[in-house]
Design a protein around this motif. Structure first.
Motif, PDB file in Angstrom:
ATOM      1  N   CYS A  56       0.825  -1.215   0.000  1.00  0.00           N
ATOM      2  CA  CYS A  56       0.000   0.000   0.000  1.00  0.00           C
ATOM      3  C   CYS A  56       0.855   1.260   0.000  1.00  0.00           C
ATOM      4  O   CYS A  56       1.832   1.356   0.735  1.00  0.00           O
ATOM      5  CB  CYS A  56      -0.912  -0.002   1.223  1.00  0.00           C
ATOM      6  SG  CYS A  56      -1.974  -1.457   1.312  1.00  0.00           S
ATOM      7  N   THR A  57       0.466   2.204  -0.837  1.00  0.00           N
ATOM      8  CA  THR A  57       1.138   3.497  -0.875  1.00  0.00           C
ATOM      9  C   THR A  57       0.114   4.596  -0.598  1.00  0.00           C
ATOM     10  O   THR A  57      -1.030   4.525  -1.059  1.00  0.00           O
ATOM     11  CB  THR A  57       1.805   3.745  -2.248  1.00  0.00           C
ATOM     12  OG1 THR A  57       0.839   3.573  -3.271  1.00  0.00           O
ATOM     13  CG2 THR A  57       2.957   2.795  -2.484  1.00  0.00           C
ATOM     14  N   PRO A  58       0.530   5.603   0.175  1.00  0.00           N
ATOM     15  CA  PRO A  58      -0.406   6.682   0.501  1.00  0.00           C
ATOM     16  C   PRO A  58      -0.705   7.556  -0.714  1.00  0.00           C
ATOM     17  O   PRO A  58       0.122   7.720  -1.606  1.00  0.00           O
ATOM     18  CB  PRO A  58       0.332   7.471   1.582  1.00  0.00           C
ATOM     19  CG  PRO A  58       1.766   7.167   1.395  1.00  0.00           C
ATOM     20  CD  PRO A  58       1.843   5.789   0.781  1.00  0.00           C
ATOM     21  N   ARG A  59      -1.915   8.096  -0.714  1.00  0.00           N
ATOM     22  CA  ARG A  59      -2.337   9.070  -1.731  1.00  0.00           C
ATOM     23  C   ARG A  59      -2.977  10.216  -0.956  1.00  0.00           C
ATOM     24  O   ARG A  59      -4.071  10.045  -0.403  1.00  0.00           O
ATOM     25  CB  ARG A  59      -3.328   8.449  -2.710  1.00  0.00           C
ATOM     26  CG  ARG A  59      -2.761   7.273  -3.477  1.00  0.00           C
ATOM     27  CD  ARG A  59      -3.721   6.729  -4.495  1.00  0.00           C
ATOM     28  NE  ARG A  59      -4.937   6.220  -3.858  1.00  0.00           N
ATOM     29  CZ  ARG A  59      -6.008   5.804  -4.513  1.00  0.00           C
ATOM     30  NH1 ARG A  59      -6.032   5.836  -5.820  1.00  0.00           N
ATOM     31  NH2 ARG A  59      -7.056   5.346  -3.868  1.00  0.00           N
ATOM     32  N   PRO A  60      -2.316  11.354  -0.881  1.00  0.00           N
ATOM     33  CA  PRO A  60      -2.838  12.470  -0.072  1.00  0.00           C
ATOM     34  C   PRO A  60      -4.298  12.793  -0.386  1.00  0.00           C
ATOM     35  O   PRO A  60      -4.682  12.918  -1.548  1.00  0.00           O
ATOM     36  CB  PRO A  60      -1.917  13.629  -0.448  1.00  0.00           C
ATOM     37  CG  PRO A  60      -0.643  12.976  -0.872  1.00  0.00           C
ATOM     38  CD  PRO A  60      -1.071  11.698  -1.551  1.00  0.00           C
ATOM     39  N   GLY A  61      -5.105  12.845   0.668  1.00  0.00           N
ATOM     40  CA  GLY A  61      -6.508  13.178   0.524  1.00  0.00           C
ATOM     41  C   GLY A  61      -7.378  12.054  -0.006  1.00  0.00           C
ATOM     42  O   GLY A  61      -8.569  12.244  -0.231  1.00  0.00           O
ATOM     43  N   ARG A  62      -6.769  10.884  -0.221  1.00  0.00           N
ATOM     44  CA  ARG A  62      -7.499   9.729  -0.750  1.00  0.00           C
ATOM     45  C   ARG A  62      -7.073   8.476   0.008  1.00  0.00           C
ATOM     46  O   ARG A  62      -6.034   8.470   0.661  1.00  0.00           O
ATOM     47  CB  ARG A  62      -7.192   9.571  -2.241  1.00  0.00           C
ATOM     48  CG  ARG A  62      -7.614  10.801  -3.038  1.00  0.00           C
ATOM     49  CD  ARG A  62      -7.184  10.728  -4.485  1.00  0.00           C
ATOM     50  NE  ARG A  62      -7.803   9.585  -5.152  1.00  0.00           N
ATOM     51  CZ  ARG A  62      -7.315   9.074  -6.266  1.00  0.00           C
ATOM     52  NH1 ARG A  62      -6.239   9.562  -6.827  1.00  0.00           N
ATOM     53  NH2 ARG A  62      -7.913   8.045  -6.826  1.00  0.00           N
ATOM     54  N   PRO A  63      -7.825   7.383  -0.115  1.00  0.00           N
ATOM     55  CA  PRO A  63      -7.401   6.136   0.526  1.00  0.00           C
ATOM     56  C   PRO A  63      -6.082   5.608  -0.064  1.00  0.00           C
ATOM     57  O   PRO A  63      -5.714   5.963  -1.179  1.00  0.00           O
ATOM     58  CB  PRO A  63      -8.534   5.155   0.197  1.00  0.00           C
ATOM     59  CG  PRO A  63      -9.705   6.010  -0.125  1.00  0.00           C
ATOM     60  CD  PRO A  63      -9.133   7.270  -0.741  1.00  0.00           C
ATOM     61  N   TYR A  64      -5.404   4.770   0.706  1.00  0.00           N
ATOM     62  CA  TYR A  64      -4.177   4.130   0.216  1.00  0.00           C
ATOM     63  C   TYR A  64      -4.474   3.333  -1.049  1.00  0.00           C
ATOM     64  O   TYR A  64      -5.568   2.812  -1.215  1.00  0.00           O
ATOM     65  CB  TYR A  64      -3.613   3.183   1.274  1.00  0.00           C
ATOM     66  CG  TYR A  64      -2.781   3.853   2.325  1.00  0.00           C
ATOM     67  CD1 TYR A  64      -1.403   3.651   2.376  1.00  0.00           C
ATOM     68  CD2 TYR A  64      -3.356   4.654   3.298  1.00  0.00           C
ATOM     69  CE1 TYR A  64      -0.620   4.237   3.360  1.00  0.00           C
ATOM     70  CE2 TYR A  64      -2.593   5.249   4.274  1.00  0.00           C
ATOM     71  CZ  TYR A  64      -1.221   5.026   4.301  1.00  0.00           C
ATOM     72  OH  TYR A  64      -0.464   5.628   5.267  1.00  0.00           O
ATOM     73  N   ASP A  65      -3.483   3.200  -1.920  1.00  0.00           N
ATOM     74  CA  ASP A  65      -3.571   2.351  -3.097  1.00  0.00           C
ATOM     75  C   ASP A  65      -2.793   1.079  -2.767  1.00  0.00           C
ATOM     76  O   ASP A  65      -1.585   1.132  -2.534  1.00  0.00           O
ATOM     77  CB  ASP A  65      -2.966   3.051  -4.298  1.00  0.00           C
ATOM     78  CG  ASP A  65      -3.075   2.236  -5.568  1.00  0.00           C
ATOM     79  OD1 ASP A  65      -4.074   1.507  -5.714  1.00  0.00           O
ATOM     80  OD2 ASP A  65      -2.163   2.327  -6.409  1.00  0.00           O
ATOM     81  N   CYS A  66      -3.484  -0.073  -2.717  1.00  0.00           N
ATOM     82  CA  CYS A  66      -2.858  -1.332  -2.310  1.00  0.00           C
ATOM     83  C   CYS A  66      -2.802  -2.321  -3.475  1.00  0.00           C
ATOM     84  O   CYS A  66      -3.766  -2.471  -4.222  1.00  0.00           O
ATOM     85  CB  CYS A  66      -3.630  -1.953  -1.152  1.00  0.00           C
ATOM     86  SG  CYS A  66      -3.674  -0.886   0.307  1.00  0.00           S
ATOM     87  N   LEU A  67      -1.648  -2.987  -3.610  1.00  0.00           N
ATOM     88  CA  LEU A  67      -1.475  -3.972  -4.670  1.00  0.00           C
ATOM     89  C   LEU A  67      -2.229  -5.261  -4.368  1.00  0.00           C
ATOM     90  O   LEU A  67      -2.721  -5.914  -5.275  1.00  0.00           O
ATOM     91  CB  LEU A  67       0.014  -4.277  -4.847  1.00  0.00           C
ATOM     92  CG  LEU A  67       0.879  -3.110  -5.310  1.00  0.00           C
ATOM     93  CD1 LEU A  67       2.349  -3.510  -5.299  1.00  0.00           C
ATOM     94  CD2 LEU A  67       0.453  -2.659  -6.694  1.00  0.00           C
ATOM     95  N   ILE A  68      -2.281  -5.642  -3.098  1.00  0.00           N
ATOM     96  CA  ILE A  68      -2.935  -6.888  -2.693  1.00  0.00           C
ATOM     97  C   ILE A  68      -4.029  -6.553  -1.686  1.00  0.00           C
ATOM     98  O   ILE A  68      -3.768  -5.880  -0.695  1.00  0.00           O
ATOM     99  CB  ILE A  68      -1.932  -7.860  -2.055  1.00  0.00           C
ATOM    100  CG1 ILE A  68      -0.821  -8.192  -3.069  1.00  0.00           C
ATOM    101  CG2 ILE A  68      -2.619  -9.135  -1.574  1.00  0.00           C
ATOM    102  CD1 ILE A  68       0.337  -8.948  -2.480  1.00  0.00           C
ATOM    103  N   LYS A  69      -5.251  -7.003  -1.960  1.00  0.00           N
ATOM    104  CA  LYS A  69      -6.384  -6.748  -1.067  1.00  0.00           C
ATOM    105  C   LYS A  69      -7.154  -8.044  -0.867  1.00  0.00           C
ATOM    106  O   LYS A  69      -7.269  -8.839  -1.787  1.00  0.00           O
ATOM    107  CB  LYS A  69      -7.322  -5.704  -1.649  1.00  0.00           C
ATOM    108  CG  LYS A  69      -6.680  -4.393  -1.965  1.00  0.00           C
ATOM    109  CD  LYS A  69      -7.654  -3.500  -2.691  1.00  0.00           C
ATOM    110  CE  LYS A  69      -6.923  -2.433  -3.458  1.00  0.00           C
ATOM    111  NZ  LYS A  69      -7.768  -1.688  -4.347  1.00  0.00           N
ATOM    112  N   GLY A  70      -7.693  -8.230   0.306  1.00  0.00           N
ATOM    113  CA  GLY A  70      -8.492  -9.407   0.586  1.00  0.00           C
ATOM    114  C   GLY A  70      -8.913  -9.404   2.042  1.00  0.00           C
ATOM    115  O   GLY A  70      -8.484  -8.571   2.824  1.00  0.00           O
ATOM    116  N   ALA A  71      -9.754 -10.336   2.414  1.00  0.00           N
ATOM    117  CA  ALA A  71     -10.184 -10.422   3.808  1.00  0.00           C
ATOM    118  C   ALA A  71     -10.196 -11.852   4.259  1.00  0.00           C
ATOM    119  O   ALA A  71     -10.188 -12.756   3.518  1.00  0.00           O
ATOM    120  CB  ALA A  71     -11.564  -9.821   3.969  1.00  0.00           C
TER     121      ALA A  71
END
Length: 71
Positions: A56-71
């Motif tokens: 995950c990388t931060p994006r100012p004013g927006r949610p993080y951008d993550c390469l891997i997502k899951g639950a």
């Protein structure tokens, strides 16, 4: 503090140093771990903490951008 708890804390600190963890914050059943080159999001499940997003990388004013997502 019990010997088991002291041992667990010592183990967590050793892992933090080994993996370059710079900061970890928990908010109830959710947590964020910032490392030297990555940010992880974790959730607490019955079996313990599990990574639910990585790379995950931060994006100012927006949610993080993550390469891997899951639950």
């Amino acid at each position: 503090m019990s010997a088991a708890r002291r041992g667990a804390i010592a183990l967590l600190l050793a892992v933090a140093v080994a993996f370059g963890i710079r900061e970890a914050e928990a908010y109830g059943r959710q947590a964020i771990v910032r490392m030297a080159g990555d940010t992880l999001f974790l959730s607490l499940f019955t079996a313990g903490w599990k990574v639910v997003a990585a790379g995950c990388t931060p994006r100012p004013g927006r949610p993080y951008d993550c390469l891997i997502k899951g639950a």
